[in-house]
Each structure stands twice: as C-alpha cells, then as structure tokens.
Design an enzyme around this catalytic site. Structure first.
Site, mmCIF file in Angstrom:
data_model
loop_
_atom_site.group_PDB
_atom_site.id
_atom_site.type_symbol
_atom_site.label_atom_id
_atom_site.label_comp_id
_atom_site.label_asym_id
_atom_site.label_seq_id
_atom_site.Cartn_x
_atom_site.Cartn_y
_atom_site.Cartn_z
ATOM 1 N N LYS A 1 0.833 -1.200 0.000
ATOM 2 C CA LYS A 1 0.000 0.000 0.000
ATOM 3 C C LYS A 1 0.873 1.257 0.000
ATOM 4 O O LYS A 1 2.053 1.204 0.357
ATOM 5 C CB LYS A 1 -0.901 0.024 1.239
ATOM 6 C CG LYS A 1 -2.005 -1.006 1.225
ATOM 7 C CD LYS A 1 -2.876 -0.858 2.463
ATOM 8 C CE LYS A 1 -3.998 -1.891 2.467
ATOM 9 N NZ LYS A 1 -4.997 -1.613 1.409
ATOM 10 N N ARG B 1 -10.679 -11.109 1.122
ATOM 11 C CA ARG B 1 -11.507 -12.139 0.483
ATOM 12 C C ARG B 1 -10.851 -13.510 0.561
ATOM 13 O O ARG B 1 -11.527 -14.534 0.519
ATOM 14 C CB ARG B 1 -11.797 -11.741 -0.958
ATOM 15 C CG ARG B 1 -10.624 -11.670 -1.881
ATOM 16 C CD ARG B 1 -10.867 -10.816 -3.095
ATOM 17 N NE ARG B 1 -10.912 -9.400 -2.761
ATOM 18 C CZ ARG B 1 -11.099 -8.425 -3.635
ATOM 19 N NH1 ARG B 1 -11.258 -8.713 -4.924
ATOM 20 N NH2 ARG B 1 -11.130 -7.168 -3.254
#
Length: 578
Positions: free
Chosen positions: A357, A431
C-alpha cells in the site's frame, strides 16, 4: 458509564439540572412559554426576538442562569417540523438522518459544557398533538427517544488512548434525564419488546425505580427502548475500542482473547480457538496464506451464542477448543436451532503484502479488523439483550505482512472448498480469509451467513461514508438486511452479482483470480466470495466507508452493529412466533 433516568414531566422553569435541553419546534414555543412565570416569559420572548429564533432546524440558543429558572443553563435547540421528519422516516428512512445528525451536534455541544446532569424536554406537543392515530403517535415518540439515546451514547463515547500523562480534565459520568408524560403511551414498540420490567444491573444503565414510579405508568415500550439502546451502546463501544487500538496491541491473539472474555462473561456464550495446526489440517490454505509472513501464529476464533431455547442446554462460561458441537446446530433438523453465522474480517494490520500500500494511507490499516470487532460487538449486544436466537461468530483474523514467506502475486492456492485461486493482488487479502471461512460455515447448517468486511476502497467511491454496500445470493435475506438498516437508521444498499461481473475474475490457470482488472471493485469482490457460499443464504456487507472514516483520528463508528442487531432481533421474534 452513562446513566439514563426517566423523570416526571414538569414546567421548564422548574427543572433542576446543570443543563436543560429544550427540543423546540415552532409549534412548541407558545404552549411552553405560556407556562413560564411572567418575568421568565418576557425574558425568553425578548431573547427569541433578538436572536430571530423561531425553532427552525439547527437554530440554537444557550442561556446561563435564565431569569426565574432553576437550572444553570438552558440549551434551546430548534428541531423544525420534527413530526414531519419522524413521519417521513417510516416510508423514507433517509429522512431520519437529518434529526440524527441534529441530535449528535446537540449532545456534542451539551457535553462540551461539562454538565454532570442533562435533562431533555421533548417536543411532545409537536409530535403528539398533530397526530390523531394514537399508535402512530406512540411509535413516533419511541422513534424520537431511540434516536436521541443513540446520539447521546455515541457522543458520550471516549477512547482513552495511551498518553503517558493523564488528561487534566477529570472524566465525569453524564447523567441524562428524560422527561416523560405521566400517561402511558399505549402502542406497540417500533423496536421489538425486549424488556418487560425496569432495568437491572445487567442492562448497563441506571434506571431508578423511584423515577419510574414518579413518572406514572411508564410503558414497557419506553423501558425496552432504553434497555435496547444501552445494550447497543455497550456492543458498539467494544467494537470502537478494538478498532481504535494500534496493531502492536490489537493483534490476532488479542482478538482471540476478547472472544474468550465474552465466553467468560456470559453463560450463553462459548468460544473455540481453532489454531494453526487445525487450520492446516482443514486445508484452509487461502486463510493461512494471508498470515504466512506475520510474526503471529494463525488462528480463527469461533464464538457460539446459544440464545435459542433449544440450545440453552448447551451453555457454559469457559473457552474451549474443538470442532462443531451438534447441540448447537442440531444438524439443521430444527428450523429454530439453525444459527445465523456472522463472519468478520479481522486483519489487524494490512500492509498490502507484496502488493504494498501507499505509505501515506497505511496507518489507517489498523481499522482493517473492524468487521471482526463488529461481530464481537453484535454478540455482546445479543447477550446483553438475551436475544432468543443462535448465533455463531467467526473472526477471520490475520496480519497481512511482508517477509520471505509472504504469499505472492501469481501464486495459485487451493482453498478449503478445493477451488483454486490465482493471486493477482496480495492486497486483496480479506476475500482470501473470508472465502475459507465461508466454506467452513457449511458444517453449521446455517439459517443464513453474513460476512462483514472493510473490503474495498471502491465501496467508499460508490457510497461514501453514509451507507454500507450489500451483495447477496438471497433476495429475501438482502431485503431483510435493507429493512433492518431502515429500522435501525444504519442504512445499507444492494449491489448486483450478475454473471457478467464474474468475467472480471476469470483465470487462465485457476478457477478464478482474487481480483479483477478495470472492474467495479466492490462487486468483483462480492462475485469472488459468492463462489464459496453456494450452499446457504449469504450476504456480503462491505463496510469500508461506514465502519470508520479515512483521515479522521478515532473515527470508528461501531457500524453496522445497529443494523445486524435489528436483523437478529426481528428474526428471533419471527422464529418465536413460528
């Protein structure tokens, strides 16, 4: 801890409190002012003229030691046509957001005055006299009290933090007195009745018997409303505290400890901590991949709340290890014993892994466990309320770190369901955790499965910080969640999972990729998760924009706990009646 006390209605000038909040609508001004002493009337009327105050929404006046009044301060807060706003909220729930924000601003102002006691004078005339339908009138008054309490508890919350020097200002417990009519409001509670007597120690709020008696025949509905909001505040407070904690303290192990504490506190709850060896034996390779570079061992806390009468035989107060207990699920043979499974994303820190990130945004990633915090808060609230329903909470915990053992873009992983996933982005880690947790749920024969996750920045792009997103393989479950969001003023909005969207996660080498390219990110994530939830009713809630606010310190909200508790309560009531 905050106190909520019911007190008998009396004239404004006789109220004795550090701060009196007069919720003032245009229709409420003359009847209230006419009951004041002459000198107080003249004073207030002159102030209203000087300030051009007409009770419009958002207008406010603060008076210190008003002439002829007992209270130290009057905070006169304009609410406009509150009756119309509350009436609209039944058919157009978004209309209720206006009053809610109004009340939050009001309580922030009042609490900033350092008042130890706040007395609310409700605009009952504005609500009740404009309605002929007594049932609707009562619902509106309960709705008003509910929103006021929600705002009050929200504003009273404080995260203690970790400063070495204690705060100079001593924290004071703010006591909220609510004036109520001596006449019982004869109508059904807009929120299902959860209490049939005055509150006790387990409610978390102080409601004195004397005050209840003094106010006359206080309805069970109003007491239930106070108890409901107090329990909700406890659960939301727990979730907000956990979300605000730094990642070096709130680790996956710490979340497991919190699940164990719930089991030690409430006899309806038991907790099992599935350790790394068991996860490996179960073949939960996607789940384990996320945590591979972490310094902490992988684990998956599973919390069993046995509220249903069928499952009350299975109660305990200690944490234990083990697989599914059939006394909880009844193998799906009894409709009422089928649990609702809640899965919370609990990434205690998300660096993005190898798909790193940006540094400027990374410190916000302590909030990436807000879904797991929500599950803990929901179960705590359910235990406080004694909801008659079975709930299983799964905390999908991990720390997405960087290291020699980190999983990589291009890796192909065989999941617990034996489906294969090609990793496109290690930053799509939520996920990966949730997909294995979803397929693990099949053993519980669930009534429904709801996962809650701060999953995608795309959710913020689509809905901002106002509304959560939901995707589901069950229209009835989706509609029930939307309805619960309307009822609890915690809105959620559905998005599609059409076959066309699944094309974005097609893979040349595996059954699917874990991220799409040039695709609507929130929907793509929902499509991915849907492939692991084909054997039960399932809904995915993306709360990236509502569980906290980017760029704001200590901004965790505790959402969507109000929505989920409303859904569970309605379901418990439906099961009981059936």
């Amino acid at each position: 801890m905050t106190n909520v006390i019911l007190v008998p209605e009396c004239n404004l000038h006789k109220v004795d409190a550090d701060c009196v909040i007069w919720l003032c609508s245009p229709a409420d001004i003359n009847p209230t002012v006419n009951n004041l002493p002459k000198n107080t009337q003249a004073f207030i009327q002159q102030v209203f003229v000087d300030e051009a105050f007409i009770g419009a929404k958002g207008q406010s006046i603060l008076l210190h030691r008003p002439v002829g009044a007992t209270a130290k301060r009057w905070l006169i807060w304009g609410v406009g046509d509150l009756a119309e706003s509350l009436n609209l909220s039944f058919d157009h729930p978004s209309a209720s957001h206006g009053p809610r924000k109004l009340f939050v601003d009001m309580f922030k102002y009042a609490i900033s005055l350092k008042a130890a006691t706040i007395t609310l004078v409700l605009p009952c005339r504005a609500v009740s006299r404009s309605l002929k339908d007594a049932s609707k009138q009562s619902k509106q008054e309960i709705t008003l009290v509910s929103q006021l309490l929600r705002a009050f508890h929200f504003c009273c919350y404080q995260f203690e933090g970790y400063k070495s020097a204690p705060c100079l200002a001593t924290k004071k417990v703010t006591c909220l007195n609510i004036q109520v009519s001596s006449k019982d409001m004869a109508a059904e509670l807009i929120l299902d009745k959860v209490l049939h007597s005055t509150l006790d120690e387990t409610s978390g709020e102080a409601l004195s018997a004397d005050s209840a008696l003094a106010s006359g025949d206080i309805s069970d509905e109003l007491l239930a409303c106070i108890n409901y909001e107090a329990a909700l505040a406890k659960g939301m407070g727990l979730a907000r505290d956990l979300s605000h904690m730094p990642a070096n303290l709130c680790t996956p192990m710490y979340l497991a400890e919190q699940a164990t504490i719930l089991a030690n506190t409430y006899p309806q709850i038991t907790t099992e901590i599935i350790n790394q060896d068991t996860l490996e034996a179960l073949g939960m390779n996607a789940y384990l991949a996320v945590n591979r570079a972490s310094a902490f061992p992988a684990s998956m806390p599973v919390i069993h709340y046995s509220g249903n009468h069928f499952a009350n035989a299975h109660s305990g107060n200690s944490a234990h290890r083990g697989e599914n207990n059939d006394s909880i699920t009844d193998n799906g043979n009894s409709q009422n014993s089928k649990p609702v499974v809640l899965i919370g994303k609990g990434v205690t820190f998300d660096s993005g892994g190898i798909t790193l990130k940006r540094g400027g945004d990374m410190h916000h990633m302590i909030y990436d466990m807000a879904g797991a915090a929500c599950v803990l808060g929901v179960i705590k609230t359910a235990a406080e309320l004694g909801l008659n329903i079975n709930i299983i909470g799964i905390l999908a915990t991990a720390e997405n770190s960087i290291g020699g053992d980190a999983y990589r873009p291009g890796d192909i992983i065989t999941t617990h369901s034996k489906q294969t996933v090609e990793v496109i982005s290690t930053d799509a880690e939520g996920r990966m955790l949730m997909c294995d947790a979803l397929s693990y749920c099949e053993r519980f024969f669930p009534h429904s499965v709801i996962d809650i996750a701060t999953l995608t920045g795309a959710a913020i792009t689509a809905l901002g910080h106002t509304c959560s997103g939901v995707m589901s393989n069950s229209r009835s479950l989706e509609q029930a969640l939307v309805k619960a969001g309307e009822q609890s003023h915690d809105p959620i909005w559905p998005f599609p999972l059409w076959p066309e969207y699944h094309d974005a996660i097609a893979s040349s080498h595996a059954d699917m990729t874990n991220a799409g390219k040039n695709s609507p990110g929130m929907i793509t994530a929902g499509c991915f998760l849907s492939r692991f939830a084909q054997s039960f009713p399932w809904a995915h809630m993306d709360v990236a924009g509502t569980a906290f606010k980017y760029g704001t310190a200590n901004s965790a909200t505790g959402r969507p706990i109000p929505l989920l508790v409303a859904y569970l309560q309605r379901l418990a009531t439906t099961q009981k009646s059936s």
